[in-house]
Scaffold this active site. Structure first.
Site, PDB file in Angstrom:
ATOM      1  N   ASP A 102       0.845  -1.200   0.000  1.00 45.93           N
ATOM      2  CA  ASP A 102       0.000   0.000   0.000  1.00 45.93           C
ATOM      3  C   ASP A 102       0.884   1.256   0.000  1.00 45.93           C
ATOM      4  O   ASP A 102       0.388   2.379  -0.080  1.00 45.93           O
ATOM      5  CB  ASP A 102      -1.005  -0.003   1.162  1.00 45.93           C
ATOM      6  CG  ASP A 102      -0.344  -0.024   2.531  1.00 45.93           C
ATOM      7  OD1 ASP A 102       0.903  -0.105   2.612  1.00 45.93           O
ATOM      8  OD2 ASP A 102      -1.081   0.040   3.547  1.00 45.93           O
ATOM      9  N   SER A 103       2.204   1.051   0.030  1.00 48.91           N
ATOM     10  CA  SER A 103       3.134   2.165  -0.189  1.00 48.91           C
ATOM     11  C   SER A 103       2.912   2.765  -1.574  1.00 48.91           C
ATOM     12  O   SER A 103       3.443   3.835  -1.878  1.00 48.91           O
ATOM     13  CB  SER A 103       4.583   1.692  -0.036  1.00 48.91           C
ATOM     14  OG  SER A 103       4.816   0.501  -0.757  1.00 48.91           O
TER      15      SER A 103
ATOM     16  N   LYS B 260      -0.895  -9.734   3.020  1.00 49.51           N
ATOM     17  CA  LYS B 260      -0.183  -9.248   4.204  1.00 49.51           C
ATOM     18  C   LYS B 260      -1.086  -8.256   4.928  1.00 49.51           C
ATOM     19  O   LYS B 260      -1.778  -7.471   4.278  1.00 49.51           O
ATOM     20  CB  LYS B 260       1.117  -8.552   3.777  1.00 49.51           C
ATOM     21  CG  LYS B 260       1.839  -7.836   4.895  1.00 49.51           C
ATOM     22  CD  LYS B 260       3.171  -7.295   4.451  1.00 49.51           C
ATOM     23  CE  LYS B 260       3.147  -5.889   3.915  1.00 49.51           C
ATOM     24  NZ  LYS B 260       2.539  -4.863   4.794  1.00 49.51           N
TER      25      LYS B 260
ATOM     26  N   GLU C  67       9.263  -4.736  10.467  1.00 46.18           N
ATOM     27  CA  GLU C  67       9.669  -3.443   9.897  1.00 46.18           C
ATOM     28  C   GLU C  67      10.276  -2.558  10.983  1.00 46.18           C
ATOM     29  O   GLU C  67       9.660  -2.344  12.044  1.00 46.18           O
ATOM     30  CB  GLU C  67       8.464  -2.733   9.258  1.00 46.18           C
ATOM     31  CG  GLU C  67       8.859  -1.360   8.699  1.00 46.18           C
ATOM     32  CD  GLU C  67       7.823  -0.701   7.812  1.00 46.18           C
ATOM     33  OE1 GLU C  67       6.810  -1.342   7.476  1.00 46.18           O
ATOM     34  OE2 GLU C  67       8.050   0.467   7.450  1.00 46.18           O
TER      35      GLU C  67
ATOM     36  N   GLU D  44      -1.210  -5.651   8.638  1.00 42.36           N
ATOM     37  CA  GLU D  44      -0.409  -5.072   9.711  1.00 42.36           C
ATOM     38  C   GLU D  44      -1.014  -5.361  11.078  1.00 42.36           C
ATOM     39  O   GLU D  44      -2.233  -5.311  11.254  1.00 42.36           O
ATOM     40  CB  GLU D  44      -0.307  -3.550   9.515  1.00 42.36           C
ATOM     41  CG  GLU D  44       0.431  -3.162   8.242  1.00 42.36           C
ATOM     42  CD  GLU D  44       0.616  -1.652   8.107  1.00 42.36           C
ATOM     43  OE1 GLU D  44       0.313  -0.907   9.057  1.00 42.36           O
ATOM     44  OE2 GLU D  44       1.080  -1.228   7.036  1.00 42.36           O
TER      45      GLU D  44
HETATM   46  O1  KIV Z   1       3.318  -1.078   1.651  1.00 38.46           O
HETATM   47  C1  KIV Z   1       4.482  -1.479   1.773  1.00 38.46           C
HETATM   48  O2  KIV Z   1       5.327  -1.355   0.897  1.00 38.46           O
HETATM   49  C2  KIV Z   1       4.826  -2.100   3.038  1.00 38.46           C
HETATM   50  C3  KIV Z   1       6.261  -2.090   3.424  1.00 38.46           C
HETATM   51  C4  KIV Z   1       6.614  -0.760   3.958  1.00 38.46           C
HETATM   52  C5  KIV Z   1       6.550  -3.144   4.403  1.00 38.46           C
HETATM   53  O3  KIV Z   1       3.962  -2.534   3.744  1.00 38.46           O
END
Ligand code: KIV
Length: 283
Positions: A45-46, A114, A183, A116
């Site tokens: 989500d980055s 994934k 992280e 969090e």
């Molecule tokens: O969204 C992402 O790229 C991530 C990383 C920062 C671990 O979750």
């Protein structure tokens, strides 16, 4: 390169072979990563910051994640692709979490999702696992809840904070996640978790003592310029290369240096004379 899955990643951990992991958000980057032999790709989500220019990850939607995951899947059919569950896609209920995890698999063909959080999201993790989906946990610095963490700060730097990270790792492993991402935690804490757990423990900003490394491709290639975390190693300056190339293009158009003869489609043999005669009459 044959496609690797969870079993291979577990074998790699046992054999002490490092797992390579990068984010990707689009088709061309996914093709480059597959050609480079990367094992895993995270459609993170980055993308909110790296692709859309948002100030953080919170505004990112499921629909955006699906579209980008589909593109990455097409570009890297042999990589293990992980879809990143965006903020709001699993916070409300277990049912929502399963529905959205299923969307990733059905609509984008990812291999895993994934999410969090540790102890506080354990019922969501269990629900998704019960639906038969491979889950990667993500603890330590969790950007979606960085407000509660007091900003984008490394976690586990005090005894109390380290104990919380370990507690989260244990809870996720016990729930049955197949992969775990740490992280921004100290290498001492990461090494302790890696040694204790039988699942692959990957790190982004967690030092060397983990089973594999993740970085954000926009940092690695130098396309994201707003900020660069301490743990990043930049392998290229595509922003610089791109800006220089585009500046040259702008200059060439303005001076008439582009296009040249080689860039033109001339009329077919004999057709120009006919066209000129017609144009004269038409005028
Ligand atoms: O969204 C992402 O790229 C991530 C990383 C920062 C671990 O979750």
């Amino acid at each position: 390169m044959p496609k690797k899955g969870v079993l291979e990643f577990h074998q790699m951990k046992r054999a002490g072979e490092k797992i390579t992991w990068l984010t990707a958000y689009d088709y061309p980057t996914a093709t480059f990563e597959e050609a480079a032999g990367v094992d895993m790709i995270l459609v993170g989500d980055s993308l909110g910051m790296c692709v859309y220019g948002y100030p953080g990850t919170v505004p990112v939607t499921m629909d955006q994640c699906i579209v980008h995951s589909e593109a990455v899947r097409r570009g890297a059919p042999n990589a293990f692709v992980v879809g990143d569950m965006p903020f709001g896609s699993y916070q409300v209920s277990d049912e929502d979490a399963v529905r959205n995890a299923a969307r990733f698999l059905k609509e984008a063909g990812v291999d895993a999702v994934k999410l969090e959080g540790g102890v506080r999201v354990i019922s969501r993790v269990r629900a998704i696992l019960d639906a038969g989906v491979v889950v990667c946990g993500h603890i330590g610095l969790t950007p979606q809840s960085s407000g509660q963490l007091g900003g984008h700060k490394a976690q586990g730097r005090t005894l109390e904070s380290a104990q919380m990270v370990v507690e989260d790792a244990r809870a996720l492993a016990e729930a049955g996640v197949q992969l775990l991402l740490l992280e921004a935690v100290p290498p001492e804490v990461a090494g302790f978790i890696r040694a204790e757990l039988s699942i692959p423990v990957l790190g982004i900003g967690a030092g060397e003592d983990v089973d594999g490394q993740l970085l954000i491709v926009s940092d690695v290639l130098g396309t994201f310029q707003a900020f660069t975390p301490k743990f990043v190693k930049k392998y290229a300056d595509l922003a610089g290369v791109s800006t220089a190339a585009l500046t040259e293009y702008v200059r060439d158009v303005r001076t008439g240096a582009f296009p040249e003869e080689e860039h033109c489609y001339r009329m077919l043999e004999g057709e120009h004379d006919k066209f000129a005669a017609w144009a004269k009459g038409a005028g």
